[in-house]
Enzyme design. Structure first.
Site, short mmCIF file in Angstrom:
data_model
loop_
_atom_site.label_atom_id
_atom_site.label_comp_id
_atom_site.label_asym_id
_atom_site.label_seq_id
_atom_site.Cartn_x
_atom_site.Cartn_y
_atom_site.Cartn_z
N HIS A 197 0.81 -1.07 0.08
CA HIS A 197 0.02 -0.06 -0.07
C HIS A 197 0.84 1.29 0.03
CE1 HIS A 197 -4.05 -1.95 0.76
NE2 HIS A 197 -3.12 -2.64 1.16
N ASP A 398 3.88 9.33 -1.60
CA ASP A 398 2.75 8.90 -0.92
C ASP A 398 2.40 7.78 -1.93
OD1 ASP A 398 0.33 8.30 0.50
OD2 ASP A 398 -0.37 10.31 0.55
C1 G6P Z 1 -0.75 3.20 5.87
C2 G6P Z 1 -0.35 2.04 5.97
C3 G6P Z 1 -1.31 1.09 6.44
C4 G6P Z 1 -1.52 1.57 7.81
C5 G6P Z 1 -2.06 3.12 8.00
C6 G6P Z 1 -2.12 3.59 9.25
O1 G6P Z 1 -1.92 3.85 5.12
O2 G6P Z 1 -0.11 1.74 4.43
O3 G6P Z 1 -1.03 -0.31 6.45
O4 G6P Z 1 -2.69 0.85 8.62
O5 G6P Z 1 -1.16 3.60 7.32
O6 G6P Z 1 -0.90 3.13 10.22
P1 G6P Z 1 -0.95 2.47 11.39
O7 G6P Z 1 0.38 2.32 11.74
O8 G6P Z 1 -1.89 3.20 12.38
O9 G6P Z 1 -1.47 1.03 11.28
#
Ligand code: G6P
Length: 500
Positions: A197, A398
């Site tokens: 992602h 991003d």
């Molecule tokens: C990005 C990553 C996700 C992640 C999100 C929030 O979008 O690609 O995998 O879940 O950030 O970050 P966190 O560390 O809170 O899961």
């Protein structure tokens, strides 16, 4: 029905991600409850798991004393896409808290996040954290294989095709091989797909990671590896060739490794477009102002270019004083990864900068920046998107950026507002009718803002129509279908004619 058809033809799906699609919370009286997550990924993938007899494997967001404590069912009032996800379809991976912290904060957030966003100076390279990462990946792999085995022997109808295992994101890059090897050993067939992602960096950045080869080998344990855009695919293919010496086919995006051929695919993620349109239609009027609102919505993260953005807005007020008292910047910064020092430092820097700029320009009737550090709900978000004149999406880097897409979905007023997007976000690759703005150059970024604020109505309508049409077609359901298609059409005897 689309989902049902595709899933029926490919057996069932096991989704593996760091976080489950909901987190668990303990109430004051000690009861465990689910707290739903509203992300687009969850909205798209949950129905596939629910309808296709699948499973979701991930971390429940809480450390439980007793790992056998049952996961609660969803609340009867829950209307989110995970409501139909019965607890028997969810596997919570419990990891020792110290090890989890080394893996999540120490390696995922402190190493891979900055490195993959091409910010190597911020990356910390530590052997002990990497070791924890590998161990946690192995635990996820073990739990996934167990689940696969149970499913196979459960007697449930899991379709005729091999179950599909879909691993998500940079937290789990080296899990695939263990699953595949165990499956071969026990003669259980499965197909493994991976989707990243975030960006995949170019070779000269990627190779700074001391154990870079192991990551590639881990990802190549899959049958198909997906990225948001072709550039990331090409970076990955290049790394496979230069680090591991793999034979690769750049045209067809294929990599040969260990006698297998791995497909690489660009699968740009979309949003649940219609859901955002509905939210916007129902949105209450929240902004009582006759000023033009420039809107930024981001997790508070150094990749999002928030400091640059504030400086660009300050330059706008300096160079184009006609916008003073007429426009304001509404910046929502959602707290994120607050245990990591870089994030704490950024919070400080933002607080100071907002104070300085507001102190400099505020008049008795107007403040240039409204800064919200906190979470907002989907209804408020849709209202802000709908009422803003400019959507300002200017990350330094991003993977995709869904805010840009959500903003255009909610721009249902006529005449609509204007989207400004950075070319360094995946979204900048496809949203051509946005104003493309290099966030690093403060001067030109301030000119982009001026241009957006003064753009004629007919031009705004034309641009927004194109932007909305594209996101409506390429929504998140389309993304899920493309993934399933890329997996379902895997050919075992793929030729590698154009290898170099
Ligand atoms: C990005 C990553 C996700 C992640 C999100 C929030 O979008 O690609 O995998 O879940 O950030 O970050 P966190 O560390 O809170 O899961």
């Amino acid at each position: 029905t689309d989902f049902k058809n595709v899933v029926a033809s490919s057996g069932c799906m096991i989704v593996v991600s760091n976080r489950l699609p909901f987190v668990l919370e303990r109430t004051e009286n000690g009861k465990l409850i689910r707290k739903a997550s509203a992300g687009g990924l969850v909205t798209a993938v949950a129905p596939v798991v629910v309808n296709g007899n699948g499973l979701w494997i991930g971390w429940p967001g809480i450390h439980l004393e007793d790992p056998n404590e049952p996961i609660p069912e969803s609340d009867p009032t829950d209307i989110t896409p995970t409501a139909g996800l019965k607890s028997k379809k969810v596997v919570a991976v419990h990891i020792d808290p110290v090890k989890f912290d080394d893996y999540y904060n120490g390696c995922c957030n402190a190493t891979f996040w900055p490195l993959f966003h091409s910010m190597p100076d911020r990356a910390v390279f530590r052997r002990d954290k990497w070791k924890a990462y590998v161990e946690v990946n192995k635990e996820f792999a073990n739990r996934t294989f167990e689940a696969l085995k149970n499913l196979k022997h459960s007697g449930e109808d899991i379709g005729t095709d091999a179950p599909l295992i879909w691993i998500h994101d940079y937290h789990l890059m080296v899990a695939a091989n263990w699953i595949r090897e165990a499956a071969i050993e026990e003669e259980i067939s499965c197909k493994i797909g991976f989707f990243l992602h975030i960006p995949f960096p170019p070779w000269d950045i990627f190779r700074l990671f001391p154990w870079a080869d192991e990551i590639l080998q881990g990802m190549l344990g899959c049958d198909m590896v997906g990225f948001h855009i072709t550039d990331y695919c090409l970076n990955f293919v290049d790394c496979c060739q230069r680090c591991l010496g793999c034979r690769v086919d750049r045209k067809n995006l294929l990599v040969e490794h260990g006698g297998r051929t791995v497909r690489v695919r660009a699968l740009p993620i979309g949003i649940p477009f219609e859901r955002f349109v509905e939210l916007a239609e129902k949105a209450p009027k929240l902004l009582s102002t006759n000023q033009k609102i420039i809107l930024g919505v981001d997790r508070l993260d150094y990749t999002k270019g928030l400091v640059h953005r504030l400086l660009a807005f300050e330059r706008l007020l300096e160079n184009y004083p006609e916008h003073r008292e007429k426009a304001s910047l509404l910046q929502i910064a959602v707290p994120s990864r607050t245990d990591v020092k870089e994030y704490q430092d950024l919070k400080e820097e933002m607080d100071q900068l907002v104070g300085r700029i507001n102190g400099r320009f505020t008049t008795p009737n107007w403040s240039p920046i409204r800064y919200i550090y906190g979470c907002i709900n989907q209804n408020q978000l849709a209202a802000f998107y709908k009422e803003s004149a400019v959507g300002l999406v200017t990350p330094l880097r991003d993977g995709m950026n869904l805010v840009a897409k959500e903003f255009v979905a909610c721009q249902i007023n006529v005449p609509p507002g204007v989207l400004i997007v950075s070319p360094f976000a995946g979204a900048g690759e496809t949203m051509h009718e946005a104003i493309i703005c290099n966030p690093y150059e403060i001067e030109s970024a301030s000119e982009c803002l001026h241009r957006a604020l003064t753009m004629p109505e007919d031009e705004r309508i034309l641009r927004m129509n194109y932007l909305r049409r594209r996101e409506k077609i390429n929504d998140v359901n389309y993304w899920t279908r493309s993934f399933l298609h890329a997996m379902g059409s895997l050919a075992t005897q793929e030729g590698l004619d154009d290898m170099d």
